[in-house]
Design a protein around this motif. Structure first.
Motif, mmCIF file in Angstrom:
data_model
loop_
_atom_site.group_PDB
_atom_site.id
_atom_site.type_symbol
_atom_site.label_atom_id
_atom_site.label_comp_id
_atom_site.label_asym_id
_atom_site.label_seq_id
_atom_site.Cartn_x
_atom_site.Cartn_y
_atom_site.Cartn_z
ATOM 1 N N LEU A 82 -28.399 -49.157 76.801
ATOM 2 C CA LEU A 82 -27.648 -48.109 76.106
ATOM 3 C C LEU A 82 -26.531 -48.704 75.259
ATOM 4 O O LEU A 82 -26.314 -48.290 74.122
ATOM 5 N N VAL A 83 -25.802 -49.679 75.817
ATOM 6 C CA VAL A 83 -24.737 -50.335 75.051
ATOM 7 C C VAL A 83 -25.306 -50.960 73.790
ATOM 8 O O VAL A 83 -24.765 -50.803 72.686
ATOM 9 N N PHE A 84 -26.415 -51.668 73.947
ATOM 10 C CA PHE A 84 -27.041 -52.331 72.801
ATOM 11 C C PHE A 84 -27.470 -51.306 71.753
ATOM 12 O O PHE A 84 -27.218 -51.487 70.553
ATOM 13 N N LEU A 111 -20.640 -55.724 72.615
ATOM 14 C CA LEU A 111 -22.044 -55.813 73.011
ATOM 15 C C LEU A 111 -22.207 -56.732 74.212
ATOM 16 O O LEU A 111 -23.088 -56.535 75.054
ATOM 17 N N PHE A 112 -21.320 -57.734 74.325
ATOM 18 C CA PHE A 112 -21.362 -58.677 75.446
ATOM 19 C C PHE A 112 -20.296 -58.371 76.498
ATOM 20 O O PHE A 112 -20.532 -58.534 77.693
ATOM 21 N N SER A 113 -19.124 -57.905 76.046
ATOM 22 C CA SER A 113 -18.011 -57.727 76.983
ATOM 23 C C SER A 113 -18.207 -56.536 77.918
ATOM 24 O O SER A 113 -17.843 -56.610 79.099
ATOM 25 N N ILE A 114 -18.779 -55.430 77.413
ATOM 26 C CA ILE A 114 -18.937 -54.241 78.261
ATOM 27 C C ILE A 114 -19.858 -54.513 79.450
ATOM 28 O O ILE A 114 -19.491 -54.212 80.597
ATOM 29 N N PRO A 115 -21.060 -55.083 79.249
ATOM 30 C CA PRO A 115 -21.894 -55.380 80.427
ATOM 31 C C PRO A 115 -21.228 -56.347 81.401
ATOM 32 O O PRO A 115 -21.346 -56.180 82.618
ATOM 33 N N GLY A 148 -8.749 -58.809 72.035
ATOM 34 C CA GLY A 148 -8.562 -59.347 73.380
ATOM 35 C C GLY A 148 -7.864 -58.363 74.298
ATOM 36 O O GLY A 148 -8.230 -58.210 75.473
ATOM 37 N N VAL A 149 -6.863 -57.668 73.764
ATOM 38 C CA VAL A 149 -6.160 -56.672 74.565
ATOM 39 C C VAL A 149 -7.086 -55.514 74.903
ATOM 40 O O VAL A 149 -7.171 -55.073 76.052
ATOM 41 N N MET A 185 -13.884 -49.604 76.128
ATOM 42 C CA MET A 185 -14.585 -49.369 74.870
ATOM 43 C C MET A 185 -13.962 -50.185 73.729
ATOM 44 O O MET A 185 -12.781 -50.487 73.747
ATOM 45 N N PRO A 186 -14.775 -50.550 72.726
ATOM 46 C CA PRO A 186 -14.239 -51.293 71.571
ATOM 47 C C PRO A 186 -13.296 -50.439 70.738
ATOM 48 O O PRO A 186 -13.130 -49.243 70.980
#
Length: 313
Positions: A5-7, A297-301, A232-233, A265-266
């Motif tokens: 889903l994120v992707f 795309l990488f940080s959430i998972p 980053g924050v 979330m971004p």
């Protein structure tokens, strides 16, 4: 499932940005077209997102109390992110002119287009409900504290108060009044707000795509390096702070999970629109939005995996 889903959500964003970039070749991008984009999103699409989220809430006996708690927690988390971003920018970029933009980009996330569907998949209808309320808190923060921060004059004056009384803010107030008194609008109004709410993400992404095509590549690279601080924050520091804070909040586990997911979330997709409306650096907002979404795309998972240590998701 959540990784897929994120992707899919993030790829949809990039496809819409690409469409905007292609559309930029078909019309002149000037002050008039820029105002059309901004007016359409701020005065039509954003209010309808807010009203649509609230109108589709099914009220139960204790639901409004939980909704109120999530709404205020959302505002509190957003303000923490803004403060952390402002503090780091003030110390790291001494004498810089992007402190206010960095602060907002650090605290305000894309809790609508990515956050709500992600919570719906991970946590079901209840997750989607509280994710929508969290998103309403984000909207409230944007159009109150965010507007105040972006004002050229920092004094709280009648003009500042008037700036915060805008269409999105009024939509939040009207929607919560409807929810509190259990008033259901006619079905034609609900359908209309649902349809117009769907305009926000595509039009905002088209605008970013068009805007990026007008920027020199050298400027994109420069802005990209400056964007690493708010990214980053927003993607790392704020979610960690939220996870720790949720240990001390007496809410059901599903509500805590929703709040934590929304905190990671971004950066807000409407950042460049907001900055353009209040004479801030809209180019910086557009570049940060794209980089933040790509990294998410990488940080959430990864963050979802790590918070399983504290909460089972």
């Amino acid at each position: 499932m959540e990784h897929t889903l994120v992707f899919q959500s993030i790829m949809s964003i990039f496809i819409m940005i690409l469409i905007g970039a292609i559309l930029s070749r078909t019309f002149p991008f000037n002050e008039d077209t820029r105002r059309v984009f901004i007016s359409l999103i701020v005065n039509v699409a954003m209010p309808c997102i807010i009203l649509s989220s609230i109108f589709n809430v099914k009220m139960e006996e204790n639901t409004f109390g939980i909704i109120t708690a999530v709404f205020w927690i959302s505002i509190f988390i957003n303000l923490i992110g803004i403060f952390i971003g402002w503090l780091l920018a003030h110390n790291y970029y001494k004498g810089g002119n992007k402190t206010k933009e960095i602060a907002l980009l650090s605290g305000i996330g894309n809790t609508g287009f990515i956050g709500i569907p992600l919570c719906a998949i991970l946590l079901g209808p209840e997750g989607a409900l509280f994710a929508a309320i969290f998103d309403a808190g984000v909207d409230f923060t944007i159009w109150t504290a965010g507007v105040l921060l972006l004002q050229q004059k920092k004094q709280f004056t009648y003009h500042s108060l008037k700036s915060m009384i805008n269409v999105p803010t009024l939509s939040i107030i009207i929607g919560l009044v409807f929810a509190y008194f259990h008033v259901t609008p006619p079905i034609i109004i609900i359908n209309l707000t649902n349809q117009l709410a769907a305009l926000a993400a595509p039009v905002a992404m088209f605008y970013i795509g068009v805007l990026l095509m007008t920027l020199p590549s050298a400027k994109v690279q420069k802005l990209g390096s400056q964007a690493l601080l708010p990214i980053g924050v927003k993607l790392i520091i704020l979610p960690v702070v939220t996870v720790l804070a949720m240990h001390y909040v007496p809410l059901e586990i599903e509500v805590k999970q929703t709040i934590i997911i929304q905190s990671m979330m971004p950066t807000l997709t409407l950042a460049s629109i907001l900055f353009a409306k209040y004479a801030a650096d809209e180019d910086f907002g557009a570049v940060t939005t794209i980089l933040s979404t790509l990294i998410a795309l990488f940080s959430i998972p990864i963050m979802i995996y790590l918070i399983n240590i504290f909460y089972a998701i």
